[in-house]
Design an enzyme around this catalytic site. Structure first.
Site, PDB file in Angstrom:
ATOM      1  N   LYS A  89      20.154  52.691  28.486  1.00 42.49           N
ATOM      2  CA  LYS A  89      18.745  53.075  28.544  1.00 42.49           C
ATOM      3  C   LYS A  89      18.682  54.558  28.923  1.00 42.49           C
ATOM      4  O   LYS A  89      19.492  55.014  29.754  1.00 42.49           O
ATOM      5  CB  LYS A  89      18.068  52.201  29.603  1.00 42.49           C
ATOM      6  CG  LYS A  89      16.575  52.358  29.745  1.00 42.49           C
ATOM      7  CD  LYS A  89      16.061  51.361  30.792  1.00 42.49           C
ATOM      8  CE  LYS A  89      14.540  51.391  30.911  1.00 42.49           C
ATOM      9  NZ  LYS A  89      14.032  50.410  31.887  1.00 42.49           N
ATOM     10  N   SER A 164      10.390  47.427  29.909  1.00 39.92           N
ATOM     11  CA  SER A 164      10.547  48.760  29.364  1.00 39.92           C
ATOM     12  C   SER A 164      11.901  48.989  28.686  1.00 39.92           C
ATOM     13  O   SER A 164      12.010  49.918  27.888  1.00 39.92           O
ATOM     14  CB  SER A 164      10.356  49.792  30.477  1.00 39.92           C
ATOM     15  OG  SER A 164      11.376  49.657  31.453  1.00 39.92           O
ATOM     16  N   SER A 188      11.709  44.440  33.410  1.00 41.04           N
ATOM     17  CA  SER A 188      12.104  45.261  32.257  1.00 41.04           C
ATOM     18  C   SER A 188      13.461  44.973  31.645  1.00 41.04           C
ATOM     19  O   SER A 188      13.766  45.502  30.591  1.00 41.04           O
ATOM     20  CB  SER A 188      12.060  46.739  32.639  1.00 41.04           C
ATOM     21  OG  SER A 188      10.745  47.176  32.554  1.00 41.04           O
TER      22      SER A 188
HETATM   23  N1  GLN Z   1       6.129  46.157  32.808  1.00 39.91           N
HETATM   24  C1  GLN Z   1       6.257  46.486  34.184  1.00 39.91           C
HETATM   25  C2  GLN Z   1       5.643  47.843  34.423  1.00 39.91           C
HETATM   26  O1  GLN Z   1       5.083  48.354  33.543  1.00 39.91           O
HETATM   27  C3  GLN Z   1       7.691  46.461  34.582  1.00 39.91           C
HETATM   28  C4  GLN Z   1       8.434  47.654  34.163  1.00 39.91           C
HETATM   29  C5  GLN Z   1       9.844  47.683  34.649  1.00 39.91           C
HETATM   30  O2  GLN Z   1      10.413  46.670  35.069  1.00 39.91           O
HETATM   31  N2  GLN Z   1      10.409  48.878  34.615  1.00 39.91           N
HETATM   32  O3  GLN Z   1       5.708  48.400  35.467  1.00 39.91           O
END
Ligand code: GLN
Length: 496
Positions: A89, A164, A188
């Site tokens: 990532k 994400s 995520s």
């Molecule tokens: N979807 C969640 C957010 O927008 C989790 C994102 C994540 O785990 N980085 O914060």
């Protein structure tokens, strides 16, 4: 419906092998790492225009490190990760290789050092093929907030891959990397793994160092593997886990050999089903997959009981106060002075700060900075931030109490399979709610894994989540492995 086919082992291309399979061929000198890396790079070239999983492909560097790995293998100095092509990532700092966090503000940032998690893979001879797309600063559930374009779901290119770590999951599903790393602050790793039909594990807070991982919400962020199967997940977790003096939140506990946990026997294992998670709003295909999975687990000797996690309803609100508050503080460092984008033609320092941030951050990141700054501001701190911290403790206690009764908790990963691109971009609340089953695990600081557990009638993958006690990664890997061995879901491939 996608054309889903079970592909026999004899027809496998090098780019679609698991770590364990490729390692076996490398060790026997049937193939070289250079050949495997070339195969992956060709695959990336072929499917990337449709999938968009990568921000940066490091072809030249990859071939160089693959040649070095081949030398190590020839000298008999290799281990299981030597010569294995992986991707990260774009939130992991990679020395000398651009790291953007999918933001315009870091579009030209070349880090001077490596993240510990990546360094640990690199030191064992893993080959980096590139940096993967994600939501900007890991803020999102669909990979649509990236400044570098959208990633599509390899199972249906009209759908989101999840977020994400959407690029990390899509790259596995599209066979564009042997294994990847993601990060999980509120789901995520697990949610995109579920949407793309791969395995994704969020370790316990403190299990893996976040040194060199761009911070979003520091009391929640955790690094974890995304892989084709559970055995690879155990290998990758073992490689990145462990104490790191450079991350004060990393815990000094020995790292077990997670591959030893991979046994099929689940006799007497008690699994809890939280009643708050099996709600009428659950998509019927997700419910069907979970019901079938429960039957499979019964067949494996597991025992089920209903449990309660009574503060579940407050988890999303709590998360969006804690995470945005921490983000507003973490993102204060992007001021156009030390690194990142600097606005041209600004008059004076203050205008330079504000213009740089205005030009550099996308709308979702700005929304979160504003929410977080508000929640921390004088007069609102007690009402919002402090309150959220108290509720977080209650959520943590829900899990502690549940684990007095059961060994594991089984839940859906997301309320629905992957949704359409653009479906939720104008409705942040709907987007936030899609993390309802993953967020509590981060708030509680414990571990969870997503494993392929079925498909929707439309042909989209559905994952199930297993939640374990803090530092109970072996237990969730074992239960995930037993399920995987009893089912065929992980063998299906997106037709691309
Ligand atoms: N979807 C969640 C957010 O927008 C989790 C994102 C994540 O785990 N980085 O914060």
């Amino acid at each position: 419906m996608n054309d889903l086919s079970l592909i026999g082992e004899d027809e496998m291309e090098l780019y679609e092998l698991t770590i364990c399979e490729l390692h076996d061929k490398l060790k026997k000198r049937e193939v070289s790492s250079v050949e495997a890396t070339r195969s992956l790079l060709a695959r990336i070239e072929a499917v990337e225009p449709r999938v968009g999983a990568y921000i940066t492909v490091t072809a030249e560097e990859a071939l160089k490190s693959a040649a070095e790995a081949d030398k190590l293998i020839a000298e008999g100095k290799s281990d299981i990760l030597t010569g294995i092509p992986v991707a990260l990532k774009d939130i992991f700092l990679t020395k000398g290789i651009r790291t953007t966090c999918a933001s315009r503000i870091l579009a030209n940032f070349i880090p001077p050092y490596d993240a510990t998690a990546w360094l640990k893979l690199k030191e064992r001879g893993a080959v980096l093929v590139g940096k993967l797309n994600q939501d900007e600063f890991a803020m999102g559930s669909s990979c649509e907030t990236s400044a570098f374009g959208k990633t599509r779901n390899p199972w249906n290119l009209e759908c989101i891959p999840g977020g994400s770590s959407g690029g990390s999951a899509a790259a596995i599903a599209a066979r564009q990397a042997t294994a990847t790393l993601g990060t999980d602050t509120g789901g995520s790793i697990r949610q995109p793994a579920s949407h793309c039909g791969c395995v994704g594990l969020k370790p316990t807070y403190g299990r893996v160092s976040r040194y060199g991982v761009i911070a979003y919400a520091s009391s929640l962020d955790q690094v974890g593997p995304m892989t084709r199967d559970v055995a690879d997940c155990a290998v990758m977790l073992g490689a990145v886990a462990g104490f790191d003096p450079k991350d004060s939140t990393s815990v000094n506990l020995p790292v077990p050999d997670y591959t030893q946990a991979l046994v099929r026997d689940l006799k007497g294992v008690k699994i809890g089903l939280p009643k708050e998670y099996f709600i009428p709003g659950l998509d019927p295909d997700v419910k069907h997959a979970l019901d079938q999975a429960i039957e499979t687990y019964r067949g494996l000797g597991a025992e089920f009981r209903e449990i309660t996690l009574p503060h579940t309803d407050y988890a999303v609100a709590t998360y969006y106060l804690v995470a945005t508050a921490e983000a507003s503080s973490n993102l204060a460092r992007y001021d156009g002075v030390r690194f990142g984008h600097r606005a041209k033609e600004a008059k004076g320092l203050v205008e330079m700060f504000s213009r740089s941030r205005d030009e550099g951050f996308g709308p979702e990141v700005k929304r979160r900075i504003m929410l977080g700054t508000y929640a921390l501001s004088s007069g609102y701190y007690d009402a919002y931030y402090l309150k959220a911290q108290k509720v977080r403790t209650l959520i943590m206690h829900d899990f502690i109490r549940a684990f007095e009764e059961v060994d594991l908790i089984l839940t859906p990963v997301a309320p629905t399979p992957a949704f359409r691109l653009g479906e939720k971009t104008n409705d942040p609340l709907q987007m936030y709610l899609s993390d309802i089953f993953t967020i509590p695990v981060n708030l509680a600081g414990t571990c969870g894994i997503s494993v392929p557990a079925g498909f929707s009638r439309e042909g989209l993958p559905i994952g199930l989540q297993l939640v374990g006690r803090p530092f109970g990664e072996e237990a969730i890997l074992r239960a995930a492995y037993a399920f995987e061995q009893a089912t065929e879901w992980h063998k299906r491939k997106a037709a691309l």
